[in-house]
Design an enzyme around this catalytic site. Structure first.
Site, short mmCIF file in Angstrom:
data_model
loop_
_atom_site.label_atom_id
_atom_site.label_comp_id
_atom_site.label_asym_id
_atom_site.label_seq_id
_atom_site.Cartn_x
_atom_site.Cartn_y
_atom_site.Cartn_z
N HIS A 168 5.69 11.54 -5.75
CA HIS A 168 5.14 12.04 -4.48
C HIS A 168 5.54 11.18 -3.29
CE1 HIS A 168 1.79 9.12 -4.81
NE2 HIS A 168 1.61 9.32 -3.52
N HIS A 230 7.66 4.87 -7.26
CA HIS A 230 7.44 4.95 -5.81
C HIS A 230 8.18 3.84 -5.06
CE1 HIS A 230 4.46 7.74 -6.99
NE2 HIS A 230 3.39 6.99 -6.94
C1 BG6 Z 1 -0.08 7.12 -7.68
C2 BG6 Z 1 -0.56 6.00 -8.58
O1 BG6 Z 1 1.13 7.66 -8.15
O2 BG6 Z 1 0.11 6.62 -6.38
C3 BG6 Z 1 -1.82 5.40 -8.03
O3 BG6 Z 1 -0.77 6.51 -9.88
C4 BG6 Z 1 -1.66 4.99 -6.59
O4 BG6 Z 1 -2.23 4.28 -8.82
C5 BG6 Z 1 -1.07 6.13 -5.78
O5 BG6 Z 1 -2.93 4.64 -6.08
C6 BG6 Z 1 -0.76 5.70 -4.36
O6 BG6 Z 1 -0.29 6.78 -3.61
P1 BG6 Z 1 -0.60 6.90 -2.06
O7 BG6 Z 1 0.16 8.09 -1.61
O8 BG6 Z 1 -2.09 7.08 -1.96
O9 BG6 Z 1 -0.15 5.63 -1.45
#
Ligand code: BG6
Length: 459
Positions: A168, A230
């Site tokens: 994402h 990420h």
């Molecule tokens: C998720 C993880 O993919 O991304 C989580 O599993 C994390 O542990 C999250 O908190 C963070 O995403 P964002 O978009 O809230 O920074």
């Protein structure tokens, strides 16, 4: 786009934490935009029934303040629930019934990777794999070998072009902006290389723990949860060679090429941490050595980046919830004019979460008679009005058959390769206190001047 749209949405993991926090709001937004006019089948192991899933969806929308009565009424009419047993393929037949006349179902699987193959096989058994799409949550497997094996195993049921490996972060406006900013501002892009850049630093800090998802997290840990995917994709956006042609597909290839140049992480360049009290969380093994914190130093083996350290740090239960990516330029070697010290290094700081901002540190004259100065910060804040949320963007793309903002198979395998050796090495997870910046030992792999701790923006 001339690929046909999917005509049913099957949602595995509909009762999980990710569903509550992100997916129900994204699905309602897609529904409101007229992009989810199809049966929506939520799937789980417990036999809770359709009314209960509608109530869960509503609760999630209430919590995220995205509930709208009319839109929800339309949405919930199309929403049903089916309970399955992943070990009993015949239970998947009820899914086929639930999608009705649909011929091109999309299954979104927000489950741990060890069940992906079973889900794919059972979907095929139920006749839900042909002309179908499969969107798989991260982490995709647990190292490069298992990622390769998983793709090969999935091909028995779904061809590569039907597989969507979601990350994402790639759908975040702030992450896309890194690439846009570089491409559209040639002045800065001219200095985006080892001649001028001293280091790059990313801190993804979260001030909350693993409540509600400890079981998933304990089997995964910080590196597999957010760094391999990420944060490495963020590195790719910061460092990729800009493609000459436009469009997301070209960027997708450029990210994979960059990831293939990242050197394998040695275990000396990694420090793992575990927050005090983690082992007492329900769902966490009493002797767990899973890391809730990781700090590491990576290098990119390319003429453009050779020798430039990329420092990465992330952790749960830290002091704040902020993600910053900072590009630090080389400082002047000598003082200028009447300054006694060389001026501060220029930096670009991209705030990736929670807001969207870019800050440039530059030196300016201090008021007074002497020609001396001090660093100041120019801040460019962007409103998120009009931006699609990452899951709305990415799931909408998958329904349309567009994988260009998804991670390529090669990108996933290359990013696992970076961690293969370090993940195999048996390293200590140093205990750190809740609300801190992680264990002291993290300094061992951080910048000489110390890690830059992100601070909330001034109002
Ligand atoms: C998720 C993880 O993919 O991304 C989580 O599993 C994390 O542990 C999250 O908190 C963070 O995403 P964002 O978009 O809230 O920074």
């Amino acid at each position: 786009m001339n690929t046909p749209r999917s005509d049913a949405f099957i949602f595995f993991g509909a009762t999980g934490d990710l569903a509550t926090k992100q997916i129900w709001p994204a699905l309602l937004a897609l529904s409101k935009a007229g992009r989810l006019d199809m049966p929506i089948v939520a799937v789980g192991r417990k036999d809770i029934g359709s009314d209960a899933i509608r109530a869960k969806a509503k609760k999630s929308l209430d919590e995220s303040k995205t509930f709208e009565a009319d839109a929800f009424e339309q949405f919930s009419k199309r929403l049903s629930y089916v309970a399955v047993d992943y070990d009993d393929p015949s239970t998947f037949d009820a899914l086929k019934v639930a999608v009705g006349q649909a011929r091109r179902p999309l299954s979104y699987v927000a489950l741990p990777p060890d069940v992906f193959e079973k889900v794919a096989a059972n979907l095929a058994h139920a006749g839900l794999a042909s002309d179908a799409r499969l969107v798989l949550e991260k982490p995709f497997a647990h190292d490069s070998e298992s990622a390769k094996a998983l793709s090969e195993a999935l091909y028995a049921f779904f061809p590569e072009q039907a597989l969507f490996r979601i990350d994402h972060y790639l759908g975040k406006e702030q992450v896309e902006n890194i690439v846009y900013f570089r491409a559209a501002n040639p002045l800065f892009e001219a200095a985006w290389n080892r001649e001028h850049v001293a280091s790059v630093e990313i801190t993804m800090a979260e001030n909350f723990g693993v409540k509600g998802r400890a079981e998933f997290y304990d089997a995964v840990g910080a590196i597999r949860d957010v760094v391999q995917n990420h944060l490495l994709e963020a590195v790719a956006c910061l460092a990729l060679d800009l493609p000459e042609e436009g469009g997301h597909a070209a960027l997708r290839g450029a990210r994979t090429r960059l990831l293939s140049q990242v050197s394998e992480l040695s275990h000396e360049s990694l420090v793992r941490g575990q927050v005090r009290g983690y082992r007492d969380e329900p769902g966490v093994a009493k002797d767990s050595s899973t890391e809730t914190f990781a700090a590491l130093r990576l290098f990119i083996d390319s003429p453009r980046w050779a020798g430039v350290p990329f420092y990465i740090r992330t952790g749960k239960s830290l002091a704040v919830s902020i993600t910053d990516a900072t590009v630090r330029f080389k400082a002047a070697a000598h003082p200028v004019l009447d300054d006694r010290e060389p001026a501060a290094a220029n930096t670009f700081r991209f705030r990736l979460s929670p807001d969207n901002a870019i800050a440039l540190v530059a030196n300016v004259k201090s008021p007074g008679e002497a020609m001396i100065g001090e660093p100041g910060e120019l801040v460019l804040r962007r409103s998120s009005a009009g931006a699609l949320k990452p899951y709305e963007r990415l799931l909408g793309d998958a329904i349309d058959g567009d994988a260009s903002m998804y991670a390529e198979r090669g990108a996933v395998e290359e990013s696992w390769r970076v961690f293969d050796a370090a993940l195999k090495a048996d390293s200590t997870a140093y205990i750190y206190e809740e609300g801190s910046w992680g264990p002291e030992e993290a300094n061992r792999v951080g910048p000489e001047t110390g890690w830059a701790n992100p601070a909330p923006s001034a109002p």
